[in-house]
Enzyme design. Structure first.
Site, PDB file in Angstrom:
ATOM      1  N   LYS A  22       0.839  -1.207   0.000  1.00 56.52           N
ATOM      2  CA  LYS A  22       0.000   0.000   0.000  1.00 56.52           C
ATOM      3  C   LYS A  22       0.874   1.256   0.000  1.00 56.52           C
ATOM      4  O   LYS A  22       0.632   2.197  -0.758  1.00 56.52           O
ATOM      5  CB  LYS A  22      -0.946  -0.017   1.215  1.00 56.52           C
ATOM      6  CG  LYS A  22      -2.082  -1.025   1.058  1.00 56.52           C
ATOM      7  CD  LYS A  22      -2.911  -1.232   2.333  1.00 56.52           C
ATOM      8  CE  LYS A  22      -3.928  -2.357   2.103  1.00 56.52           C
ATOM      9  NZ  LYS A  22      -4.776  -2.654   3.264  1.00 56.52           N
ATOM     10  N   GLN A  27      -4.764  -1.493   9.467  1.00 56.29           N
ATOM     11  CA  GLN A  27      -4.736  -2.827   8.849  1.00 56.29           C
ATOM     12  C   GLN A  27      -5.382  -3.851   9.780  1.00 56.29           C
ATOM     13  O   GLN A  27      -5.078  -3.901  10.970  1.00 56.29           O
ATOM     14  CB  GLN A  27      -3.282  -3.215   8.521  1.00 56.29           C
ATOM     15  CG  GLN A  27      -3.135  -4.505   7.721  1.00 56.29           C
ATOM     16  CD  GLN A  27      -3.722  -4.424   6.318  1.00 56.29           C
ATOM     17  OE1 GLN A  27      -3.787  -3.361   5.705  1.00 56.29           O
ATOM     18  NE2 GLN A  27      -4.178  -5.546   5.800  1.00 56.29           N
ATOM     19  N   ASP A  50     -11.080   3.113   3.918  1.00 54.56           N
ATOM     20  CA  ASP A  50     -11.466   1.694   3.838  1.00 54.56           C
ATOM     21  C   ASP A  50     -12.989   1.541   3.770  1.00 54.56           C
ATOM     22  O   ASP A  50     -13.490   0.466   3.419  1.00 54.56           O
ATOM     23  CB  ASP A  50     -10.972   0.956   5.094  1.00 54.56           C
ATOM     24  CG  ASP A  50      -9.731   0.120   4.846  1.00 54.56           C
ATOM     25  OD1 ASP A  50      -9.555  -0.367   3.705  1.00 54.56           O
ATOM     26  OD2 ASP A  50      -8.948  -0.063   5.789  1.00 54.56           O
TER      27      ASP A  50
HETATM   28  N1  GUN Z   1      -7.226  -6.729   5.953  1.00 51.38           N
HETATM   29  C1  GUN Z   1      -7.611  -7.452   4.878  1.00 51.38           C
HETATM   30  N2  GUN Z   1      -8.169  -6.654   3.945  1.00 51.38           N
HETATM   31  C2  GUN Z   1      -8.144  -5.399   4.445  1.00 51.38           C
HETATM   32  C3  GUN Z   1      -8.569  -4.143   3.929  1.00 51.38           C
HETATM   33  O1  GUN Z   1      -9.109  -4.002   2.837  1.00 51.38           O
HETATM   34  N3  GUN Z   1      -8.362  -3.074   4.753  1.00 51.38           N
HETATM   35  C4  GUN Z   1      -7.789  -3.198   5.974  1.00 51.38           C
HETATM   36  N4  GUN Z   1      -7.660  -2.091   6.697  1.00 51.38           N
HETATM   37  N5  GUN Z   1      -7.379  -4.348   6.465  1.00 51.38           N
HETATM   38  C5  GUN Z   1      -7.558  -5.441   5.703  1.00 51.38           C
END
Ligand code: GUN
Length: 284
Positions: A53, A97, A120
């Site tokens: 990311k 995350q 998100d």
């Molecule tokens: N863990 C797995 N997929 C995601 C996501 O799309 N966003 C976040 N913040 N954590 C995740």
């Protein structure tokens, strides 16, 4: 029939090229979109996702910052950092995350993020807006799936869609997006009886169960569209999806590969949401 492959890597590149222009337009106004990423603990998969990311931000000209904490951190420390990032005008998007370690109330952490910076789309207010068909931020993986379906010119109105998995991150928001697009949606999960009855009737299947090659050719309708959200690591180190790609590609009309399908789209839509947050703040 041999299915057409929906190439998420190519679509991600195409979309990211377009983002550079939007970032340049913001730069001309003295603005740079910024993403803050919070990582708690040492989960290897989460570490890879967060690194990807941060790298993706740099590649399209976004500013990013990463805050990493040990697994036993006091949740109050993370909540204080979120409050600081909420107030920081250089930060347009905040991402924590998931999953979080056990001592955390994950919902409370997600609610602490300002809804205007919740790129998100996991904040209750933003999920509520999605339920109402008026989303502020669409959760990144389901958003990426919708973009893939659009690229594949899949007309969703009146189609039967089956979502496999009911997670807050993928299954539930995915079902809402498909409903909002006019599909008739069934959500199946670990308690579903006679799964094949549902999948064999589906025009579109979105698989997000986290089980390698779970969807097999005998479970699907000829001409179905198969979207594979799964990323599973096999004993030999190779990645595979939740769909048995080799078996199903002879039956389906459209199919996403793993890797190179939904995966690259998730981060792409995170970039899209962060740029959009910055554009809104700039009044664009
Ligand atoms: N863990 C797995 N997929 C995601 C996501 O799309 N966003 C976040 N913040 N954590 C995740």
């Amino acid at each position: 029939m041999t299915a057409q492959i929906l190439d998420g890597k190519a679509l991600a590149q195409e979309l990211r090229a377009g983002f550079k222009e939007r970032v340049a337009a913001l730069a001309a106004r003295g603005q740079k979109p910024g993403l803050a990423v919070i990582l708690v603990g040492e989960d290897p998969a989460s570490q890879v996702y967060v690194r990807n990311k941060v790298e993706a931000c740099a590649a399209v000209g976004l500013h990013s910052g990463k805050w990493a904490y040990p697994a036993d951190v006091d949740p109050a420390v993370v909540l204080a950092k979120i409050a600081e990032l909420n107030a920081d005008p250089r930060v347009h998007g905040i991402l924590v995350q998931l999953p979080l370690p056990r001592q955390f109330d994950a919902a409370a952490v997600l609610e602490a993020i300002s809804p205007e910076k919740d790129v998100d789309g996991f904040h209750a207010e933003n999920l509520g807006a999605l339920v109402q068909g008026n989303p502020r931020f669409i959760p990144c993986t389901p958003y990426g799936v919708m973009k893939l379906l659009e690229k594949g010119q899949v007309d969703l109105a009146g189609k039967k869609a089956v979502v496999l998995g009911r997670s807050n991150i993928v299954g539930k928001p995915m079902a809402l997006l498909l409903i909002n697009a006019g599909a008739t949606v069934t959500v199946c999960h670990s308690k579903t009886r006679d799964l094949k009855f549902h999948t064999a009737n589906a025009d579109i299947i979105v698989a997000a169960v986290g089980k390698p090659r779970f969807v097999t050719a005998d479970m699907i309708k000829p001409g179905a569209v198969l979207i594979d959200v799964g990323i599973n690591r096999l004993a030999d180190g190779k990645l595979c999806g939740d769909v048995d790609f080799d078996g199903c590609k002879a039956v389906a009309a459209l199919i996403t590969p793993v890797p190179g399908g939904v995966g690259p789209m998730t981060i792409t839509m995170l970039l899209a949401n962060t740029i959009e947050a910055a554009e809104r703040e700039a009044g664009l």
